[in-house]
Design a protein around this motif. Sequence first.
Motif, PDB file in Angstrom:
ATOM      1  N   SER A  79       0.828  -1.210   0.000  1.00 18.85           N
ATOM      2  CA  SER A  79       0.000   0.000   0.000  1.00 18.85           C
ATOM      3  C   SER A  79       0.862   1.259   0.000  1.00 18.85           C
ATOM      4  O   SER A  79       0.461   2.292  -0.549  1.00 18.85           O
ATOM      5  CB  SER A  79      -0.945   0.010   1.200  1.00 18.85           C
ATOM      6  N   ILE A  80       2.051   1.188   0.569  1.00 20.74           N
ATOM      7  CA  ILE A  80       2.961   2.337   0.607  1.00 20.74           C
ATOM      8  C   ILE A  80       3.514   2.640  -0.788  1.00 20.74           C
ATOM      9  O   ILE A  80       3.727   3.792  -1.141  1.00 20.74           O
ATOM     10  CB  ILE A  80       4.113   2.053   1.601  1.00 20.74           C
ATOM     11  N   LYS A  81       3.744   1.608  -1.589  1.00 20.77           N
ATOM     12  CA  LYS A  81       4.338   1.801  -2.921  1.00 20.77           C
ATOM     13  C   LYS A  81       3.484   2.688  -3.823  1.00 20.77           C
ATOM     14  O   LYS A  81       4.014   3.345  -4.713  1.00 20.77           O
ATOM     15  CB  LYS A  81       4.569   0.446  -3.582  1.00 20.77           C
ATOM     16  N   SER A  82       2.195   2.740  -3.599  1.00 18.81           N
ATOM     17  CA  SER A  82       1.319   3.534  -4.462  1.00 18.81           C
ATOM     18  C   SER A  82       1.173   4.987  -3.998  1.00 18.81           C
ATOM     19  O   SER A  82       0.546   5.778  -4.688  1.00 18.81           O
ATOM     20  CB  SER A  82      -0.063   2.877  -4.531  1.00 18.81           C
ATOM     21  N   LYS A  83       1.747   5.358  -2.881  1.00 14.09           N
ATOM     22  CA  LYS A  83       1.624   6.721  -2.341  1.00 14.09           C
ATOM     23  C   LYS A  83       2.732   7.624  -2.883  1.00 14.09           C
ATOM     24  O   LYS A  83       3.851   7.181  -3.117  1.00 14.09           O
ATOM     25  CB  LYS A  83       1.694   6.706  -0.809  1.00 14.09           C
ATOM     26  N   ASP A  84       2.425   8.904  -3.045  1.00  7.60           N
ATOM     27  CA  ASP A  84       3.420   9.880  -3.495  1.00  7.60           C
ATOM     28  C   ASP A  84       4.200  10.483  -2.331  1.00  7.60           C
ATOM     29  O   ASP A  84       5.377  10.767  -2.454  1.00  7.60           O
ATOM     30  CB  ASP A  84       2.747  11.023  -4.256  1.00  7.60           C
ATOM     31  N   THR A  85       3.506  10.706  -1.226  1.00  7.74           N
ATOM     32  CA  THR A  85       4.114  11.325  -0.050  1.00  7.74           C
ATOM     33  C   THR A  85       3.997  10.371   1.128  1.00  7.74           C
ATOM     34  O   THR A  85       2.948   9.786   1.359  1.00  7.74           O
ATOM     35  CB  THR A  85       3.418  12.653   0.294  1.00  7.74           C
ATOM     36  N   ILE A  86       5.086  10.231   1.848  1.00  3.68           N
ATOM     37  CA  ILE A  86       5.159   9.346   3.010  1.00  3.68           C
ATOM     38  C   ILE A  86       5.521  10.194   4.227  1.00  3.68           C
ATOM     39  O   ILE A  86       6.331  11.112   4.138  1.00  3.68           O
ATOM     40  CB  ILE A  86       6.237   8.251   2.802  1.00  3.68           C
ATOM     41  N   TYR A  87       4.925   9.842   5.362  1.00  3.94           N
ATOM     42  CA  TYR A  87       5.215  10.535   6.619  1.00  3.94           C
ATOM     43  C   TYR A  87       5.851   9.533   7.579  1.00  3.94           C
ATOM     44  O   TYR A  87       5.307   8.459   7.819  1.00  3.94           O
ATOM     45  CB  TYR A  87       3.932  11.117   7.219  1.00  3.94           C
ATOM     46  N   ILE A  88       6.998   9.884   8.116  1.00  2.00           N
ATOM     47  CA  ILE A  88       7.736   9.035   9.039  1.00  2.00           C
ATOM     48  C   ILE A  88       7.482   9.545  10.454  1.00  2.00           C
ATOM     49  O   ILE A  88       7.638  10.733  10.729  1.00  2.00           O
ATOM     50  CB  ILE A  88       9.251   9.067   8.746  1.00  2.00           C
ATOM     51  N   ILE A  89       7.124   8.632  11.342  1.00  2.00           N
ATOM     52  CA  ILE A  89       6.889   8.975  12.744  1.00  2.00           C
ATOM     53  C   ILE A  89       8.136   8.617  13.542  1.00  2.00           C
ATOM     54  O   ILE A  89       8.541   7.463  13.585  1.00  2.00           O
ATOM     55  CB  ILE A  89       5.683   8.192  13.311  1.00  2.00           C
ATOM     56  N   LEU A 100      -2.740  13.222  11.820  1.00  2.38           N
ATOM     57  CA  LEU A 100      -2.213  11.890  12.117  1.00  2.38           C
ATOM     58  C   LEU A 100      -3.310  10.836  12.027  1.00  2.38           C
ATOM     59  O   LEU A 100      -3.097   9.750  11.489  1.00  2.38           O
ATOM     60  CB  LEU A 100      -1.578  11.863  13.507  1.00  2.38           C
ATOM     61  N   ARG A 101      -4.477  11.156  12.534  1.00  8.92           N
ATOM     62  CA  ARG A 101      -5.586  10.194  12.513  1.00  8.92           C
ATOM     63  C   ARG A 101      -6.112   9.953  11.104  1.00  8.92           C
ATOM     64  O   ARG A 101      -6.475   8.845  10.760  1.00  8.92           O
ATOM     65  CB  ARG A 101      -6.717  10.681  13.414  1.00  8.92           C
ATOM     66  N   SER A 102      -6.168  10.990  10.295  1.00  9.39           N
ATOM     67  CA  SER A 102      -6.774  10.858   8.971  1.00  9.39           C
ATOM     68  C   SER A 102      -5.809  10.352   7.900  1.00  9.39           C
ATOM     69  O   SER A 102      -6.226  10.050   6.795  1.00  9.39           O
ATOM     70  CB  SER A 102      -7.379  12.187   8.532  1.00  9.39           C
ATOM     71  N   ASN A 103      -4.522  10.247   8.196  1.00 12.50           N
ATOM     72  CA  ASN A 103      -3.536   9.806   7.212  1.00 12.50           C
ATOM     73  C   ASN A 103      -2.780   8.562   7.657  1.00 12.50           C
ATOM     74  O   ASN A 103      -1.597   8.409   7.362  1.00 12.50           O
ATOM     75  CB  ASN A 103      -2.553  10.941   6.912  1.00 12.50           C
ATOM     76  N   LYS A 104      -3.451   7.668   8.327  1.00 12.02           N
ATOM     77  CA  LYS A 104      -2.811   6.463   8.850  1.00 12.02           C
ATOM     78  C   LYS A 104      -2.127   5.641   7.765  1.00 12.02           C
ATOM     79  O   LYS A 104      -1.103   5.018   8.016  1.00 12.02           O
ATOM     80  CB  LYS A 104      -3.835   5.590   9.569  1.00 12.02           C
ATOM     81  N   GLU A 105      -2.690   5.633   6.562  1.00 11.13           N
ATOM     82  CA  GLU A 105      -2.151   4.783   5.506  1.00 11.13           C
ATOM     83  C   GLU A 105      -0.807   5.272   4.951  1.00 11.13           C
ATOM     84  O   GLU A 105      -0.128   4.529   4.268  1.00 11.13           O
ATOM     85  CB  GLU A 105      -3.161   4.636   4.367  1.00 11.13           C
ATOM     86  N   THR A 106      -0.411   6.508   5.267  1.00 10.45           N
ATOM     87  CA  THR A 106       0.875   7.013   4.789  1.00 10.45           C
ATOM     88  C   THR A 106       1.879   7.242   5.921  1.00 10.45           C
ATOM     89  O   THR A 106       2.943   7.795   5.692  1.00 10.45           O
ATOM     90  CB  THR A 106       0.694   8.331   4.005  1.00 10.45           C
ATOM     91  N   LEU A 107       1.545   6.817   7.136  1.00 12.35           N
ATOM     92  CA  LEU A 107       2.431   6.998   8.290  1.00 12.35           C
ATOM     93  C   LEU A 107       3.246   5.736   8.541  1.00 12.35           C
ATOM     94  O   LEU A 107       2.699   4.648   8.649  1.00 12.35           O
ATOM     95  CB  LEU A 107       1.604   7.308   9.541  1.00 12.35           C
ATOM     96  N   LEU A 108       4.559   5.900   8.635  1.00 15.62           N
ATOM     97  CA  LEU A 108       5.452   4.774   8.930  1.00 15.62           C
ATOM     98  C   LEU A 108       6.171   5.044  10.237  1.00 15.62           C
ATOM     99  O   LEU A 108       6.560   6.170  10.513  1.00 15.62           O
ATOM    100  CB  LEU A 108       6.495   4.601   7.823  1.00 15.62           C
TER     101      LEU A 108
END
Length: 153
Positions: A22-32, A96-104
């Motif tokens: 699922s991460i491979k299809s995202k343009d922007t990633i957020y690292i926690i 943070l809550r609404s973008n769970k799919e792009t948070l690593l």
Amino acid sequence: MKYLIYILFLNSSLIFSQNLESIKSKDTIYIIFNPQSNQERVDIGKLSKLSDHTTLLYTFFNDNHNISFYNDKYLNFDNIEINKESAIKILDNNFLRSNKETLLDIEFFLRNGFRETFYAIQKKHIFLVDLSEKNNNRYIFREVLIKSSFEEM
């Protein structure tokens, strides 16, 4: 009571449950970044007397590998030439809550492997948030450059 315990368990577990595909299809990633074991923040300081910006290095590691995220006023020499500073966003808990799919987080790296994660996100636009820098339920998201070291120990 049984359902209440189950609901509490789900809410207390990590909110980051995405997979590598699922991460491979995202343009922007957020690292926690949440200072704990297998994570380190190093304040490198000002790299030159002309700079008014502190350089930060965030590293996630296990026994064999590490991935580092580098933040400075400019992320590369091309950006210096065109005077493009690295982006900074100030966002709240709702983001943070609404973008769970792009948070690593570190658990994602450990679960999916450092090498695999690096290759999946290396060409993406990456922002890092240090949870220890929370101020009034708002967080600073810094644009970062990814670096890696795949040395066998």
